[in-house]
Design a protein around this motif. Structure first.
Motif, short mmCIF file in Angstrom:
data_model
loop_
_atom_site.label_atom_id
_atom_site.label_comp_id
_atom_site.label_asym_id
_atom_site.label_seq_id
_atom_site.Cartn_x
_atom_site.Cartn_y
_atom_site.Cartn_z
N TYR A 93 0.83 -1.22 0.00
CA TYR A 93 0.00 0.00 0.00
C TYR A 93 0.86 1.26 0.00
O TYR A 93 1.93 1.29 0.61
CB TYR A 93 -0.94 0.01 1.21
CG TYR A 93 -2.16 -0.86 1.01
CD1 TYR A 93 -3.40 -0.30 0.72
CD2 TYR A 93 -2.07 -2.24 1.07
CE1 TYR A 93 -4.52 -1.09 0.51
CE2 TYR A 93 -3.18 -3.06 0.86
CZ TYR A 93 -4.40 -2.46 0.59
OH TYR A 93 -5.50 -3.25 0.36
N GLU A 96 -0.65 8.78 -1.71
CA GLU A 96 -0.38 9.91 -2.60
C GLU A 96 -1.21 11.10 -2.10
O GLU A 96 -2.39 10.93 -1.76
CB GLU A 96 -0.77 9.60 -4.04
CG GLU A 96 0.19 8.67 -4.77
CD GLU A 96 1.45 9.38 -5.27
OE1 GLU A 96 1.52 10.62 -5.10
OE2 GLU A 96 2.32 8.70 -5.83
N GLU A 129 -13.30 5.63 -6.41
CA GLU A 129 -12.99 4.54 -5.47
C GLU A 129 -13.50 3.20 -6.00
O GLU A 129 -12.79 2.18 -5.93
CB GLU A 129 -13.61 4.83 -4.11
CG GLU A 129 -12.94 5.98 -3.36
CD GLU A 129 -13.55 6.21 -1.99
OE1 GLU A 129 -12.80 6.58 -1.06
OE2 GLU A 129 -14.78 6.03 -1.85
N ALA A 134 -9.10 2.00 -4.75
CA ALA A 134 -8.33 2.85 -3.83
C ALA A 134 -9.31 3.68 -3.00
O ALA A 134 -10.48 3.82 -3.34
CB ALA A 134 -7.41 3.77 -4.63
N ILE A 145 -4.91 9.79 -1.45
CA ILE A 145 -5.31 8.49 -1.99
C ILE A 145 -4.49 7.40 -1.32
O ILE A 145 -3.26 7.49 -1.24
CB ILE A 145 -5.09 8.43 -3.52
CG1 ILE A 145 -5.74 9.63 -4.21
CG2 ILE A 145 -5.63 7.12 -4.09
CD1 ILE A 145 -5.30 9.81 -5.66
N GLY A 147 -4.00 3.07 -1.28
CA GLY A 147 -4.34 1.80 -1.92
C GLY A 147 -3.10 1.12 -2.43
O GLY A 147 -1.98 1.55 -2.15
N HIS A 149 -0.35 0.07 -5.28
CA HIS A 149 0.37 1.04 -6.12
C HIS A 149 -0.34 1.37 -7.43
O HIS A 149 -0.60 2.55 -7.72
CB HIS A 149 1.78 0.52 -6.43
CG HIS A 149 2.59 1.45 -7.28
ND1 HIS A 149 3.17 2.59 -6.78
CD2 HIS A 149 2.87 1.43 -8.61
CE1 HIS A 149 3.79 3.23 -7.74
NE2 HIS A 149 3.63 2.55 -8.86
N VAL A 152 -3.70 3.23 -7.12
CA VAL A 152 -3.48 4.59 -6.62
C VAL A 152 -3.03 5.51 -7.75
O VAL A 152 -3.48 6.66 -7.85
CB VAL A 152 -2.45 4.60 -5.47
CG1 VAL A 152 -1.93 6.01 -5.21
CG2 VAL A 152 -3.08 4.05 -4.20
N LYS A 156 -5.01 8.69 -8.99
CA LYS A 156 -4.32 9.99 -9.00
C LYS A 156 -4.48 10.68 -10.34
O LYS A 156 -4.76 11.88 -10.41
CB LYS A 156 -2.84 9.79 -8.68
CG LYS A 156 -2.03 11.08 -8.68
CD LYS A 156 -0.55 10.80 -8.46
CE LYS A 156 0.25 12.09 -8.52
NZ LYS A 156 1.71 11.85 -8.40
#
Length: 223
Positions: A93, A96, A129, A134, A145, A147, A149, A152, A156
Motif C-alpha cells: 500500500y 499519494e 474509489e 483505492a 489516496i 491503496g 500502487h 493509486v 491519482k
C-alpha cells in the motif's frame, strides 16, 4: 507539512497535522497511537498543536517502519480514518497526496475544484474509489489516496484530470478503460500460471505421489 529528518539521524521524522485530526490520531484511550507503535515498533510523540515526532526504536523489525508510520500519520491528517490509514503498514500500500492549490488561482477556484473531485452528493469520489479500489479523501486543500500502487496511480491520474478541467464523462471513461486493462492483465497472469502448472504436471505425472512419499518419509524419520 512534513519537516523531515533531524540532522543525520534518519530514525526520526517530524511532521505536522491539522489540530482537529490530533484526537483521531491518538484515538480513544490512545488506542490508535498504541496500534501504530505496536505494529511498527516506533514511538510517537503528539503535541496539541499537531506536531508529531516519530522515533525509531530497537523494537522495529521493518527498516522502513519510521517512514511507514509517517505516511500513516499523514493519511490520518489528510482525513482518512485510522482503519484505512493503517493499511499503509503493508508494503503493498502507498499514499499519494495532491495539493489542490497547484491547480487553483484563488480560494473560489479551490472550492470549485474540490467540488469537482467530490461530485454531487459525493458521486465522483465514490466512482473513482469503485473503479480503482483505492480510497480517496478530500480534506482541506488536498486530495489524498491510499491503496495498492497501480490503483493509486490510476486514481491519482483521474483526480488530476478533473483538477485540470477534464469532464467527468471523460474521466469516468478513462477509469473504465484502466479497470479493463487491470482485469485483462490479471487474467493473463492467472492464465500463464495455469499453463505453467499444467505443463509441470505433464512433465511430472507422479509429482503428487512423490510429494506424498516424501511426506511419509519425513514422518518415518521423525518416529
Amino acid at each position: 507539512m512534513v519537516f523531515g529528518n533531524i540532522g543525520q539521524d534518519k530514525s526520526i521524522e517530524i511532521l505536522k497535522i491539522p489540530k482537529d485530526r490530533v484526537g483521531v490520531l491518538i484515538g480513544k484511550k490512545g488506542n490508535v497511537k498504541k496500534t501504530i507503535e505496536k505494529e511498527l515498533g516506533v514511538k510517537l510523540e503528539i503535541d496539541a498543536d499537531g506536531t508529531v515526532t516519530i522515533y525509531g526504536t530497537d523494537k522495529q523489525k521493518d527498516p522502513l517502519a519510521v517512514w511507514k508510520a509517517r505516511d500513516i500519520v499523514r493519511a490520518i491528517g489528510r482525513g482518512f480514518n485510522p482503519e484505512i490509514a493503517l493499511k499503509l503498514v503493508s508494503d503493498e500500500y502507498v499514499l499519494e497526496v495532491i495539493d489542490i492549490e497547484d491547480y487553483a488561482s484563488s480560494d473560489n477556484s479551490i472550492r470549485r475544484l474540490k467540488g469537482r473531485v467530490i461530485g454531487k452528493e459525493g458521486k465522483s469520489r465514490r466512482y473513482i474509489e469503485s473503479l480503482t479500489g483505492a480510497n480517496v479523501s478530500v480534506y482541506g486543500n488536498t486530495v489524498a489516496i491510499v491503496g495498492e500502487h497501480e490503483p493509486v496511480q490510476i486514481a491519482k491520474e483521474a483526480v488530476e484530470m478533473l483538477l485540470r478541467g477534464a469532464s467527468h464523462a471523460k474521466t469516468y471513461k478513462f477509469l473504465e478503460r484502466e479497470r479493463q486493462k487491470i482485469k485483462r492483465a490479471r487474467f493473463e497472469l492467472w492464465k500463464k500460471k495455469s499453463d505453467v502448472d499444467e505443463l509441470y504436471e505433464k512433465m511430472n505425472p507422479n509429482y503428487e505421489e512423490i510429494e506424498i512419499e516424501e511426506d511419509e518419509d519425513e514422518i518415518e524419520d521423525e518416529e
